[in-house]
Design an enzyme around this catalytic site. Structure first.
Site, PDB file in Angstrom:
ATOM      1  N   ASP A 112       3.688  65.211 -56.646  1.00 50.99           N
ATOM      2  CA  ASP A 112       4.702  64.959 -55.613  1.00 50.99           C
ATOM      3  C   ASP A 112       5.535  63.719 -55.901  1.00 50.99           C
ATOM      4  O   ASP A 112       5.167  62.852 -56.689  1.00 50.99           O
ATOM      5  CB  ASP A 112       4.048  64.841 -54.234  1.00 50.99           C
ATOM      6  CG  ASP A 112       2.992  63.737 -54.185  1.00 50.99           C
ATOM      7  OD1 ASP A 112       2.281  63.538 -55.191  1.00 50.99           O
ATOM      8  OD2 ASP A 112       2.860  63.068 -53.146  1.00 50.99           O
ATOM      9  N   GLU A 178      -0.145  63.440 -53.223  1.00 46.00           N
ATOM     10  CA  GLU A 178      -0.875  62.209 -53.516  1.00 46.00           C
ATOM     11  C   GLU A 178      -0.290  61.045 -52.728  1.00 46.00           C
ATOM     12  O   GLU A 178      -1.014  60.136 -52.312  1.00 46.00           O
ATOM     13  CB  GLU A 178      -0.813  61.919 -55.019  1.00 46.00           C
ATOM     14  CG  GLU A 178      -1.750  60.793 -55.476  1.00 46.00           C
ATOM     15  CD  GLU A 178      -1.123  59.406 -55.344  1.00 46.00           C
ATOM     16  OE1 GLU A 178      -1.878  58.422 -55.331  1.00 46.00           O
ATOM     17  OE2 GLU A 178       0.117  59.308 -55.253  1.00 46.00           O
TER      18      GLU A 178
END
Length: 247
Positions: A112, A178
């Site tokens: 991400d 994350e």
């Protein structure tokens, strides 16, 4: 950025752990494997950079990594790996079974991006938008997850090509969210990607004997690896409290 050096270090670490535990790789074979890995990592560097720049140009916030997950799954399936998608919403897990007996080693990368505007004038600079805290924001890979994903894909490629002399099993975790989840998901399951992956049982079948993660770090010279066993790079938060008293 010597990404091939990082990929090479990951590969050698996996092979060394598997070989020592399985007693399947002697010093001569290990040196041959090192040379092969170095050659393959160098040869793959142009593709690795191309993949990293493609991901960088198309960043996605936590739990929305649809395009990134599709790119990852497509490349892993092309290697003939067992691939599972939709893990923790948008995560991907792949399994590589070596031809020799040995332990199970897991490698992890996050996918991400962050709600950050890119100001660099680069051909692959991000122009993406996303929703964060119920607002439209600019999105950028400002924490290196594009590099992490590209490195792990390249690692999977090299290890797949040497599976006939690979001891044990290697599991690849491509983790979403994350940096934290995007809060607009309607069903309320807005938890961090690692926690959700563990809750969904990715570490049970197959169960890894060791897990390795990596993170690019601007403060370390290119081509040099810094490491430590156990937890590292944990997140921290600041809390500021103002107290108004009465005399």
């Amino acid at each position: 950025m010597q990404l091939s050096a990082i990929a090479q270090a990951c590969l050698i670490g996996v092979l060394a752990l598997s070989g020592q535990a399985a007693n399947a790789v002697d010093d001569s074979a290990m040196e041959q494997a090192r040379q092969h890995i170095a050659e393959q990592a160098k040869a793959l560097e142009p593709t690795l950079l191309e993949t990293r720049r493609d991901i960088h140009a198309h960043p996605e916030l936590g739990n929305t990594e649809q395009r990134t997950a599709q790119l990852v799954a497509t490349q892993l399936r092309a290697l003939g790996l067992e691939v599972k998608t939709g893990v923790a919403r948008t995560g991907v897990v792949a399994v590589l079974k070596g031809a020799l007996p040995g332990p199970t080693v897991a490698l992890r990368a996050d996918m991400d991006a962050l709600p950050v505007k890119e100001v660099a004038d680069l051909p692959f600079a991000s122009k993406a938008k996303g929703r964060y805290l119920d607002k439209e924001v600019d999105v950028m890979h400002a924490c290196g997850h594009d590099a992490h994903t590209a490195i792990l894909l390249s690692t999977a490629k090299v290890l797949s090509d040497m599976r006939e002399r690979l001891p044990g099993t290697v599991v690849f975790y491509f983790q979403p969210a994350e940096e934290g989840p995007s809060d607009f998901i309607p069903d309320g399951k807005n938890i961090w990607g690692a926690k959700m992956m563990v809750q969904e049982g990715v570490m049970k079948s197959p169960k890894p004997d060791a897990v390795f993660g990596l993170h690019v770090w601007a403060g370390i010279p290119a081509g040099r690896i810094a490491y430590r066993p156990g937890p590292t790079l944990a997140s921290s938060d600041d809390l500021r409290i103002r107290i108004l008293g009465k005399q």
